[in-house]
Enzyme design. Structure first.
Site, PDB file in Angstrom:
ATOM      1  N   ARG A  80       0.817  -1.216   0.000  1.00 57.61           N
ATOM      2  CA  ARG A  80       0.000   0.000   0.000  1.00 57.61           C
ATOM      3  C   ARG A  80       0.850   1.265   0.000  1.00 57.61           C
ATOM      4  NH1 ARG A  80      -3.382   1.765  -2.638  1.00 57.61           N
ATOM      5  NH2 ARG A  80      -4.306  -0.298  -2.458  1.00 57.61           N
ATOM      6  N   GLU A 106       7.077  39.586  -3.645  1.00 60.66           N
ATOM      7  CA  GLU A 106       5.779  39.575  -4.306  1.00 60.66           C
ATOM      8  C   GLU A 106       5.297  41.008  -4.518  1.00 60.66           C
ATOM      9  OE1 GLU A 106       1.497  38.635  -2.628  1.00 60.66           O
ATOM     10  OE2 GLU A 106       2.573  36.765  -3.015  1.00 60.66           O
ATOM     11  N   ASP A 128       1.923  39.090  -8.888  1.00 65.66           N
ATOM     12  CA  ASP A 128       0.826  38.316  -8.331  1.00 65.66           C
ATOM     13  C   ASP A 128      -0.531  38.799  -8.825  1.00 65.66           C
ATOM     14  OD1 ASP A 128      -0.131  36.283  -6.508  1.00 65.66           O
ATOM     15  OD2 ASP A 128      -0.894  37.928  -5.269  1.00 65.66           O
TER      16      ASP A 128
END
Length: 286
Positions: free
Chosen positions: A103, A203, A225
């Site tokens: 798994r 930014e 941004d």
């Protein structure tokens, strides 16, 4: 592919150890109950979808952490385009051990293959531009190593790994610090005081902040941004190659090529790691 700095033996060992502890606990009681200790068997990794295979290099590390006597025959490598019915590898050895590792191997490989596939798809949409596709820190806690590794396998580029390997002055940092110039000045002072050498990204939300970042200087990248393509083109022209540029925020599969055509150096897309669907894989006895 050059090995990224976060893929250290120590990091991989820690990841596998904690992941197995979460899954196995005090024992794989299903295998212990049903399978004789002396049973030896084999299984193969069956591809049940279509995309880019990833996690093949990780799989042997997981199997061998469970049982060093397990033997793998790898047939397909990371980055290989795959289709339904392909066999990635076979594993042979103690049957209990194969079942215990199953798994975790599948969880990692399905998720990594999905990310690699989506990264390759988005990268193809940027063909003909100079723009490179970046991931983000929008990752699954304690699974970032695998997710960023998968982005590389899919042809993308890793952004910073965490908060420690780059200074990124985002909108909240800038607002708390009192503006772009103040945030950059405080950052330079911090680096001098601490003797650290870290790249600085800033930014920006508009052309005024872009100019403020350029005026402050001493930075390594400007993030643009949530800007529309027209504003991105203006920002790229204003920066004029003095600092690498990164477009971010609200960029979708439908708008990616248009954003790349503005001339930005990078586009960061959080969806690479938080929204990519898995590629279905199965470990089958044969």
């Amino acid at each position: 592919m050059q090995t990224p700095p976060y893929l250290t033996p120590e990091a991989l060992t820690t990841f596998i150890r904690t992941a197995l502890a979460e899954d196995v606990g005090d024992g794989d009681h299903s295998a212990l109950a049903a399978i004789p200790a002396e049973a030896h068997n084999r299984a193969h990794l069956l591809v049940k979808g279509e995309g880019i295979l990833a996690g093949v290099e990780l799989a042997p590390l997981i199997f061998h952490a469970v049982d060093p006597s397990l033997r793998l025959d790898v047939r397909l490598t990371d980055g290989t385009p795959v289709k339904h019915g392909d066999i990635a590898f076979t594993v042979e050895g103690p049957a209990r051990s194969i079942l215990t590792a199953e798994r975790l191997v599948l969880n990692c490989m399905q998720r990594m293959s999905g990310i690699a596939t989506y990264t390759a798809h988005l990268t193809s949409l940027l063909a003909g531009t100079k723009t490179k596709l970046l991931d983000t820190r929008k990752t699954t806690p304690n699974f970032r190593l695998c997710e960023k590794w998968a982005v590389l396998i899919g042809g993308g580029v890793n952004h910073r790994f965490g908060l420690f390997d780059m200074i990124m002055l985002k909108d909240n940092h800038i607002d708390y610090a009192g503006g772009v110039g103040a945030a950059i000045a405080a950052t330079h002072d911090y680096l001098r005081r601490t003797g650290r050498q870290l790249p600085i990204e800033v930014e920006t939300r508009n052309l005024t902040e872009v100019q403020q970042a350029l005026d402050a200087g001493g930075i390594d990248r400007i993030m643009l941004d949530n800007m529309k393509p027209a504003q991105l083109r203006e920002a790229v022209a204003l920066i004029a190659g003095r600092v690498p540029t990164e477009a971010s925020g609200g960029i979708t599969e439908q708008t990616l090529a248009e954003v790349g055509a503005t001339g930005v150096d990078y586009i960061s897309v959080g969806a690479l790691t938080h929204s990519a669907p898995i590629i279905d894989l199965s470990l089958k006895a044969y």
